[in-house]
Scaffold this motif. Structure first.
Motif, PDB file in Angstrom:
ATOM      1  N   ARG A 133       0.841  -1.270   0.016  1.00 61.26           N
ATOM      2  CA  ARG A 133      -0.013  -0.018  -0.026  1.00 61.26           C
ATOM      3  C   ARG A 133       0.920   1.169   0.039  1.00 61.26           C
ATOM      4  N   LEU A 134       1.897   1.156   0.732  1.00 68.10           N
ATOM      5  CA  LEU A 134       2.972   2.376   0.887  1.00 68.10           C
ATOM      6  C   LEU A 134       3.557   2.481  -0.455  1.00 68.10           C
ATOM      7  N   ARG A 135       4.029   1.638  -0.939  1.00 73.87           N
ATOM      8  CA  ARG A 135       4.574   1.711  -2.262  1.00 73.87           C
ATOM      9  C   ARG A 135       3.757   2.329  -3.419  1.00 73.87           C
ATOM     10  N   SER A 136       2.852   1.961  -3.564  1.00 75.01           N
ATOM     11  CA  SER A 136       1.605   2.243  -4.304  1.00 75.01           C
ATOM     12  C   SER A 136       1.421   3.707  -4.257  1.00 75.01           C
TER      13      SER A 136
ATOM     14  N   GLU B 287       2.457   6.667  -6.965  1.00 74.48           N
ATOM     15  CA  GLU B 287       1.114   7.477  -7.402  1.00 74.48           C
ATOM     16  C   GLU B 287       1.358   8.798  -7.103  1.00 74.48           C
ATOM     17  N   ASN B 288       2.090   9.151  -6.299  1.00 72.92           N
ATOM     18  CA  ASN B 288       2.098  10.374  -5.711  1.00 72.92           C
ATOM     19  C   ASN B 288       3.786  11.143  -5.983  1.00 72.92           C
TER      20      ASN B 288
ATOM     21  N   LEU C  79       4.746   9.664   9.600  1.00 74.39           N
ATOM     22  CA  LEU C  79       3.290   9.632  10.039  1.00 74.39           C
ATOM     23  C   LEU C  79       2.322  10.325   9.435  1.00 74.39           C
ATOM     24  N   SER C  80       2.649  11.554   9.108  1.00 75.20           N
ATOM     25  CA  SER C  80       1.618  12.342   8.016  1.00 75.20           C
ATOM     26  C   SER C  80       1.514  11.514   6.759  1.00 75.20           C
ATOM     27  N   LEU C  81       2.635  11.139   5.987  1.00 74.89           N
ATOM     28  CA  LEU C  81       2.555  10.290   4.995  1.00 74.89           C
ATOM     29  C   LEU C  81       1.486   8.893   4.967  1.00 74.89           C
TER      30      LEU C  81
END
Length: 156
Positions: free
Chosen positions: A11-14, A18-19, A64-66
């Motif tokens: 999920r984090l890699r995606s 994407e961003n 954390l924000s990310l």
């Protein structure tokens, strides 16, 4: 733990891809630590857990924000009027209900199909609900118990 970590890594890699963000080792170290604990935590708790990892406090707060933006974590306030935010893994849950003691901060997850169905069935003009978080603040059984003054054996 490993399954939860791998799921959230993807999920984090995606999200990073994407961003168009940088994929850093520190972000994944932080995510692993959070997945290992699987409990609500404050940013200070996370900094304490990562003292041996040589990761700056700024990197921890930014990560954390990310992770919140990536919908991997969500922030909650254990005390309604507090500025202190605690974080927890979403763990793939779309709908999430908790009861929180406003005195001691104890948090319990609640699963109730009736409440879930009622919330999702609620029609809101020009809006399609996809998921929800519900926090109910009150006092737990321990905090509601009358305090006994041992000197006088009287209830305070």
């Amino acid at each position: 733990m490993e399954k939860i970590y791998k799921y959230n890594c993807e999920r984090l890699r995606s999200y990073i891809q994407e961003n168009q963000l940088r994929s850093t080792h520190e972000r994944f170290v932080i995510l692993r630590c959070i997945c290992e604990r699987r409990e609500a935590f404050s940013p200070k708790d996370l900094c304490d857990w990562l003292t041996n990892e040589n990761i700056s406090q700024a990197t921890i707060y930014n990560t954390l924000s990310l992770l919140v933006k990536a919908r991997i974590l969500q922030g909650i306030r254990r005390h309604p009027n507090s500025k202190q935010i605690y974080y927890e893994l979403l763990e793939g849950e779309n709908n999430h209900m908790q009861i929180i003691c406003a005195k001691c901060g104890k948090v319990l997850k609640v699963k109730d199909a009736v409440i879930r169905d009622a919330i999702l069935a609620k029609k809101i003009a020009n809006f399609q609900a996809q998921r929800f978080s519900l926090y109910i603040y009150g006092e737990c059984k321990v905090c509601r118990r009358p305090k006994i003054n041992n000197k006088k054996n009287s209830i305070i």
